[in-house]
Scaffold this active site. Structure first.
Site, mmCIF file in Angstrom:
data_model
loop_
_atom_site.group_PDB
_atom_site.id
_atom_site.type_symbol
_atom_site.label_atom_id
_atom_site.label_comp_id
_atom_site.label_asym_id
_atom_site.label_seq_id
_atom_site.Cartn_x
_atom_site.Cartn_y
_atom_site.Cartn_z
ATOM 1 N N THR A 382 0.899 -1.121 0.000
ATOM 2 C CA THR A 382 0.000 0.000 0.000
ATOM 3 C C THR A 382 0.946 1.179 0.000
ATOM 4 O OG1 THR A 382 -1.705 -1.269 1.104
ATOM 5 C CG2 THR A 382 -1.710 1.086 1.567
ATOM 6 N N GLY A 475 -0.039 -3.534 5.175
ATOM 7 C CA GLY A 475 -1.082 -4.520 5.491
ATOM 8 C C GLY A 475 -1.429 -4.474 6.969
#
Ligand code: GLY
Length: 571
Positions: A382, A475
């Site tokens: 991410t 995560g």
């Protein structure tokens, strides 16, 4: 009464910290891009995962754009410069605070397609097939980034949208100079790119990618140009949508035109709590991040962390136990509030959280069989960026494709990666997702539902004034990395860069282990924890925190994570 053990020495840690900072300032990617870490500026700053994105954001701020304009520009820039996680084929969550104190959050998280169903990743025998939720067309959730950025701009933008997206179009056309880390990442996933795509996207190279190679993305430039010209219809309708639906059909995916028509980003109320007289503003569901962060801070508040010592065995133990309890709650109680009644008030109730720590003892390790989620009478790749503008508006945004390069599927003709966010659902009760997180009913798949996230974009305020903007990828480790950085600054008085550069650890209830960044912690400290009964598992770097601290004199200190190519830019 609680007795605090003697403070452990931090000399070794300090030495490592200085070394890491030195490496951060002078070594990584310095030959390709300008200085990235340790930046202090007077007025405005962007800290992101890529120097090009930070540069583009800074230039928008210099042109008179506000933090929201810079957010739009940085989000699109990351889609070009940082394809491992930056995206238009994924989604994100952001929290903002305007200079008048107004706060809010935007949820541009992906959604399950309307054809999705609870057991879609189970085979005939009921076994979970996580290969399907992680790689390829069936793993893709309906993308939210483009709608999110247009909505943000419409509400708060100052500069014309065209000016915000143009630098990304230019970069995609001219080409991106690849850093060593990006070359390594692209090389690592070549086989997956070939498995997931029937065509040959620009990310596939016949020879290995090298530092200094130029990645041109003409199809992506065209897609961004359509968004520039047509706005929402440039992505969710017309040519881009045709490409996307065709891609889905080719690879057995289930996203339809109806899914694209239905997608809408949603304004949310952030969750807000306090910690040692600081106001903590963070992301509400569909992220678990804000709630878990507030739970953990509340459980920690009665302890004197400074006295325990930064990264002492006792500090690591205490935080581990707090993390264990919060993540047990996550597995049972957290999901998309629009589909499941998340008991936010119960989860954040002070009395409940104090009770959760009643069985904690410094004498021995807890365990995740005994510690279960609380109950009441009612029911890794991410990327993150932080922005502060010259007027004091702040945006904390985390955006994602989920795994590295998402589903690895590139939309043929449109040139962008699609997410594999469906794996963030609980595909079978108790079956761990790619981050080892388990879940149940609250996070089961349903058509149109948003999958539970750990993204924790956060803003900290002290005495009514902006103090810190923080967030990270990683995560399941996102929430604990944000927690540790808030503690570093509030409890231990670290500066932003020192905080971001310092070692991190993580516990998430299941598996019942403490992950520690390999080689970063004192061996004697880890041995002490092992003797108490903790299982220690060394691993590679945890997260990539990009944060901004408002210093007492009003200057801004950037914390750009030396674990990546992350860069602060400002003026
Ligand atoms: N895909 C990572 C997260 O949202 O937590």
């Amino acid at each position: 009464m609680l007795k605090y053990p003697k403070q452990t020495s931090i000399h070794l840690f300090s030495f490592k910290l200085i070394l890491m900072l030195w490496l951060g300032c002078f070594l990584h990617t310095s030959s390709l891009y300008a200085q990235q870490t340790g930046l202090i500026t007077d007025k405005a700053m962007v800290v992101s995962a890529h120097p090009e994105a930070s540069r583009i954001g800074k230039e928008i701020l210099q042109k008179g754009g506000n933090a929201f304009d810079a957010t739009v520009a940085v989000e699109f820039a990351l889609a070009v410069a940082y394809p491992i996680a930056g995206n238009i084929g994924g989604g994100g969550l952001l929290v903002y605070r305007k200079n008048n104190g107004e706060i809010g959050a935007l949820d541009y998280r992906e959604k399950a397609p309307m054809k999705a169903s609870r057991d879609m990743y189970l085979d005939a025998k009921g076994n979970a097939q996580d290969n399907l939720s992680q790689l390829g067309h069936l793993a893709v959730g309906v993308p939210g980034t483009v709608d999110g950025m247009l909505r943000l701009h419409k509400q708060f933008g100052k500069l014309p949208f065209k000016e915000l997206i143009q630098p990304s179009i230019d970069l995609a056309q001219k080409g991106l100079i690849i850093t060593e880390k990006e070359a390594n990442n692209l090389n690592r996933f070549q086989d997956d790119f070939k498995k997931a795509n029937k065509h040959a996207p620009h990310f596939i190279n016949n020879t290995p990618w090298k530092t200094g190679d130029v990645l041109k993305q003409p199809d992506l430039a065209q897609t961004l140009t359509r968004i520039r010209e047509e706005g929402r219809a440039g992505f969710y309708a017309g040519k881009t949508a045709e490409f996307l639906i065709k891609e889905m059909k080719k690879g057995g995916g289930i996203i339809s035109q109806m899914d694209l028509d239905l997608y809408q980003a949603i304004w949310r109320r952030p969750v807000v709590g306090t910690y040692r007289e600081h106001q903590i503003i963070s992301m509400s569901p569909p992220s678990s991040g804000g709630i878990l962060l507030l739970q953990m801070l509340e459980m920690l508040e009665t302890y004197n962390l400074e006295k325990l010592g930064l990264h002492s065995a006792e500090m690591i133990q205490l935080i581990t136990e707090v993390e264990r309890r919060a993540y047990a709650d996550r597995a049972k109680h957290l999901g998309d509030m629009d589909f499941y009644p998340v008991p936010i008030e119960n989860l954040l109730d002070k009395k409940y959280l104090q009770q959760r720590m009643e069985d904690f003892s410094f004498e021995k390790a807890g365990n995740s069989t005994q510690t279960q989620a609380g109950s009441w009478s009612v029911s890794e790749e991410t990327t993150h960026y932080s922005i502060v503008d010259a007027e004091g508006n702040a945006v904390s945004a985390t955006t994602t494709l989920n795994g590295a390069y998402g589903s690895k599927v590139v939309v043929q003709g449109a040139g962008f990666f699609l997410n594999n966010e469906m794996d963030d659902f609980s595909i079978k009760p108790g079956f761990p997702n790619v981050y080892g997180l388990v879940g149940g009913e609250a996070n089961a798949i349903a058509p149109g539902k948003r999958m539970l996230s750990s993204m924790t974009p956060t803003i900290v305020v002290k005495d009514g004034k902006l103090k810190m903007v923080v967030g990270t990828p990683g995560g399941s480790t996102i929430i604990t990395s944000v927690l540790q950085n808030i503690i570093h600054v509030i409890d231990f008085g670290l500066g932003m860069q020192a905080s971001v550069s310092s070692p991190r650890f993580h516990h998430q209830w299941l598996p019942d282990v403490i992950y520690v960044e390999e080689g970063s912690f004192d061996a004697a400290t880890l041995q002490k924890l092992t003797q108490k009964g903790y299982k220690i598992q060394p691993r590679s770097g945890i997260g990539r925190v990009d944060a901004i601290l408002v210093m007492p004199d009003g200057k801004l200190e950037g914390g750009a994570d030396p674990r990546g190519d992350d860069a602060a830019a400002g003026f």
